[in-house]
Design a protein around this motif. Structure first.
Motif, PDB file in Angstrom:
ATOM      1  N   THR A  73     -29.170  -0.002   0.146  1.00  0.00           N
ATOM      2  CA  THR A  73     -27.862  -0.255   0.740  1.00  0.00           C
ATOM      3  C   THR A  73     -27.815   0.410   2.109  1.00  0.00           C
ATOM      4  O   THR A  73     -28.552   1.363   2.378  1.00  0.00           O
ATOM      5  CB  THR A  73     -26.731   0.313  -0.141  1.00  0.00           C
ATOM      6  OG1 THR A  73     -26.936   1.729  -0.302  1.00  0.00           O
ATOM      7  CG2 THR A  73     -26.711  -0.359  -1.510  1.00  0.00           C
ATOM      8  N   SER A  74     -26.939  -0.078   2.948  1.00  0.00           N
ATOM      9  CA  SER A  74     -26.879   0.422   4.316  1.00  0.00           C
ATOM     10  C   SER A  74     -26.548   1.906   4.364  1.00  0.00           C
ATOM     11  O   SER A  74     -27.108   2.650   5.185  1.00  0.00           O
ATOM     12  CB  SER A  74     -25.837  -0.372   5.109  1.00  0.00           C
ATOM     13  OG  SER A  74     -26.217  -1.733   5.225  1.00  0.00           O
ATOM     14  N   THR A 117     -27.848  -1.316   9.426  1.00  0.00           N
ATOM     15  CA  THR A 117     -27.327  -2.160   8.360  1.00  0.00           C
ATOM     16  C   THR A 117     -28.389  -3.167   7.939  1.00  0.00           C
ATOM     17  O   THR A 117     -29.235  -3.567   8.748  1.00  0.00           O
ATOM     18  CB  THR A 117     -26.067  -2.918   8.831  1.00  0.00           C
ATOM     19  OG1 THR A 117     -26.385  -3.686   9.994  1.00  0.00           O
ATOM     20  CG2 THR A 117     -24.939  -1.953   9.157  1.00  0.00           C
ATOM     21  N   LEU A 118     -28.333  -3.580   6.689  1.00  0.00           N
ATOM     22  CA  LEU A 118     -29.274  -4.583   6.213  1.00  0.00           C
ATOM     23  C   LEU A 118     -29.035  -5.892   6.963  1.00  0.00           C
ATOM     24  O   LEU A 118     -27.896  -6.267   7.222  1.00  0.00           O
ATOM     25  CB  LEU A 118     -29.101  -4.816   4.711  1.00  0.00           C
ATOM     26  CG  LEU A 118     -29.188  -3.591   3.795  1.00  0.00           C
ATOM     27  CD1 LEU A 118     -29.212  -4.032   2.337  1.00  0.00           C
ATOM     28  CD2 LEU A 118     -30.394  -2.740   4.110  1.00  0.00           C
ATOM     29  N   THR A 119     -30.110  -6.568   7.307  1.00  0.00           N
ATOM     30  CA  THR A 119     -29.987  -7.832   8.045  1.00  0.00           C
ATOM     31  C   THR A 119     -30.861  -8.892   7.399  1.00  0.00           C
ATOM     32  O   THR A 119     -31.960  -8.609   6.895  1.00  0.00           O
ATOM     33  CB  THR A 119     -30.382  -7.646   9.527  1.00  0.00           C
ATOM     34  OG1 THR A 119     -30.131  -8.854  10.239  1.00  0.00           O
ATOM     35  CG2 THR A 119     -31.837  -7.265   9.674  1.00  0.00           C
ATOM     36  N   THR A 120     -30.393 -10.135   7.390  1.00  0.00           N
ATOM     37  CA  THR A 120     -31.112 -11.227   6.734  1.00  0.00           C
ATOM     38  C   THR A 120     -32.182 -11.788   7.662  1.00  0.00           C
ATOM     39  O   THR A 120     -31.976 -12.808   8.316  1.00  0.00           O
ATOM     40  CB  THR A 120     -30.136 -12.332   6.304  1.00  0.00           C
ATOM     41  OG1 THR A 120     -29.327 -12.704   7.435  1.00  0.00           O
ATOM     42  CG2 THR A 120     -29.244 -11.860   5.178  1.00  0.00           C
ATOM     43  N   ILE A 144     -33.454  -8.695  -1.796  1.00  0.00           N
ATOM     44  CA  ILE A 144     -32.426  -7.774  -1.327  1.00  0.00           C
ATOM     45  C   ILE A 144     -31.472  -8.550  -0.422  1.00  0.00           C
ATOM     46  O   ILE A 144     -31.886  -9.127   0.582  1.00  0.00           O
ATOM     47  CB  ILE A 144     -33.047  -6.594  -0.555  1.00  0.00           C
ATOM     48  CG1 ILE A 144     -34.095  -5.887  -1.413  1.00  0.00           C
ATOM     49  CG2 ILE A 144     -31.969  -5.614  -0.103  1.00  0.00           C
ATOM     50  CD1 ILE A 144     -34.933  -4.872  -0.647  1.00  0.00           C
ATOM     51  N   GLY A 145     -30.209  -8.573  -0.799  1.00  0.00           N
ATOM     52  CA  GLY A 145     -29.206  -9.259   0.008  1.00  0.00           C
ATOM     53  C   GLY A 145     -29.436 -10.749   0.125  1.00  0.00           C
ATOM     54  O   GLY A 145     -29.238 -11.329   1.202  1.00  0.00           O
ATOM     55  N   ARG A 150     -29.028 -14.724   0.057  1.00  0.00           N
ATOM     56  CA  ARG A 150     -27.926 -15.648   0.286  1.00  0.00           C
ATOM     57  C   ARG A 150     -28.336 -17.043  -0.174  1.00  0.00           C
ATOM     58  O   ARG A 150     -29.520 -17.362  -0.264  1.00  0.00           O
ATOM     59  CB  ARG A 150     -27.562 -15.681   1.766  1.00  0.00           C
ATOM     60  CG  ARG A 150     -27.031 -14.371   2.307  1.00  0.00           C
ATOM     61  CD  ARG A 150     -26.606 -14.496   3.749  1.00  0.00           C
ATOM     62  NE  ARG A 150     -26.090 -13.256   4.295  1.00  0.00           N
ATOM     63  CZ  ARG A 150     -25.652 -13.108   5.540  1.00  0.00           C
ATOM     64  NH1 ARG A 150     -25.683 -14.162   6.374  1.00  0.00           N
ATOM     65  NH2 ARG A 150     -25.188 -11.954   5.967  1.00  0.00           N
ATOM     66  N   CYS A 183     -32.670 -13.571   3.190  1.00  0.00           N
ATOM     67  CA  CYS A 183     -32.512 -12.293   2.508  1.00  0.00           C
ATOM     68  C   CYS A 183     -32.926 -11.176   3.451  1.00  0.00           C
ATOM     69  O   CYS A 183     -33.555 -11.401   4.495  1.00  0.00           O
ATOM     70  CB  CYS A 183     -33.337 -12.242   1.222  1.00  0.00           C
ATOM     71  SG  CYS A 183     -35.123 -12.380   1.471  1.00  0.00           S
ATOM     72  N   ALA A 184     -32.566  -9.944   3.078  1.00  0.00           N
ATOM     73  CA  ALA A 184     -32.941  -8.774   3.879  1.00  0.00           C
ATOM     74  C   ALA A 184     -34.304  -8.247   3.488  1.00  0.00           C
ATOM     75  O   ALA A 184     -34.854  -7.396   4.206  1.00  0.00           O
ATOM     76  CB  ALA A 184     -31.891  -7.677   3.723  1.00  0.00           C
ATOM     77  N   LEU A 225     -38.073  -4.469   3.820  1.00  0.00           N
ATOM     78  CA  LEU A 225     -36.638  -4.445   4.054  1.00  0.00           C
ATOM     79  C   LEU A 225     -36.388  -4.487   5.564  1.00  0.00           C
ATOM     80  O   LEU A 225     -36.981  -3.723   6.315  1.00  0.00           O
ATOM     81  CB  LEU A 225     -36.011  -3.177   3.472  1.00  0.00           C
ATOM     82  CG  LEU A 225     -34.501  -2.975   3.715  1.00  0.00           C
ATOM     83  CD1 LEU A 225     -33.699  -4.042   2.956  1.00  0.00           C
ATOM     84  CD2 LEU A 225     -34.067  -1.587   3.302  1.00  0.00           C
TER      85      LEU A 225
END
Length: 267
Positions: free
Chosen positions: A66-67, A79-82, A99-100, A102, A109-110, A263
């Motif tokens: 997590t961020s 911050t996490l980015t896709t 992770i993350g 969509r 995803c991240a 990540l």
């Protein structure tokens, strides 16, 4: 090339006496400020890091992705980015390993295990897009001469900010006809084949070189933190330094196993 101590050698290896240099008249002493300027080494500008790729340690729990945990585990704020695409062969039960993730095709995803990320597809798509963008660039800069990239002006400013202030460096960079052409294209056709003056040196390297550059950057980002704690990053925004980083990052990615988790974070 470094100098060798002692006298020089002949082609057979024996030492020969060094010819004494002609004496030169003493140089008048320079004022303190001028002398400091004469010997001041060039300053390398810091690189621009927007996307960092982190190779996650195997023992890091999923709850840490997590961020707000990035600073605790990796000492970075972001911050996490896709950045990544999930592989087209992704099964529904594998989504929880991403992770993350969509929805969509391809699924963004991240990060996640390398085996679930479509790194080859990302590189191919980036290369195709770069080829189209470079063709646009060739059209809009036709008739203009090569331009000096911004890192050269920035280095000159940082080396002697009193004699070469930042506003002068910026003016000297932007007054170049090729930079004018790029800026006018961006201003009049927003979103259509976006070109950046920050990639001027990359464009000027040629279409194939630019495609390779964008393809590598698509999966390696601007910096990388390896699982064993090594921090890989370019020394500056100059293309030569960017290439060195990409060589190191891609070489590292070639050594990771399919279960290695990546990540991407935005700084």
């Amino acid at each position: 090339m470094s100098t060798v101590n002692g006298t020089p050698l002949t082609r057979h290896g024996s030492r020969v006496p060094l010819i004494p240099a002609r004496p030169t008249p003493p140089t008048p002493a320079l004022p303190a400020r001028a002398e400091a300027t004469a010997v001041r080494p060039p300053v390398t500008p810091a690189p621009t890091i927007r996307i960092m790729v982190i190779c996650l340690p195997d023992d890091l729990p999923a709850q840490a992705m997590t961020s707000h945990q990035l600073g605790t585990h990796f000492g970075v704020t972001g911050t996490l980015t896709t950045l990544y695409w999930a592989t087209p062969r992704l099964r529904p039960w594998q989504r929880h390993q991403l992770i993350g993730a969509r929805k969509g095709q391809p699924a963004l995803c991240a990060g996640g295990p390398v085996r679930l990320l479509d790194l080859p597809g990302m590189r191919h798509a980036a290369a195709v897009g770069a080829g189209i963008r470079h063709q646009v660039w060739q059209q809009i800069v036709h008739g203009t001469g090569p331009a000096t990239p911004w890192p050269v002006f920035e280095s000159r400013h940082l080396t002697d900010p009193d004699r070469y202030p930042l506003d002068r460096a910026s003016e000297d960079f932007h007054v170049q006809p090729r930079v004018h052409a790029i800026r006018l294209h961006a201003a009049t056709t927003p979103g259509a084949g976006h070109l950046s003056v920050g990639e001027l040196e990359m464009y000027q390297a040629g279409q194939v070189a630019y495609q390779h550059y964008r393809a590598a950057s698509a999966v390696a980002g601007d910096a990388m933190l390896t699982a064993d704690g090594r921090h890989l990053a370019p020394a500056s925004d100059a293309l030569a330094h960017r290439i060195t980083y990409l060589e190191q990052a891609l070489a590292h990615l070639d050594t990771v196993g399919p279960e290695q988790r990546l990540l991407a974070i935005s700084l």
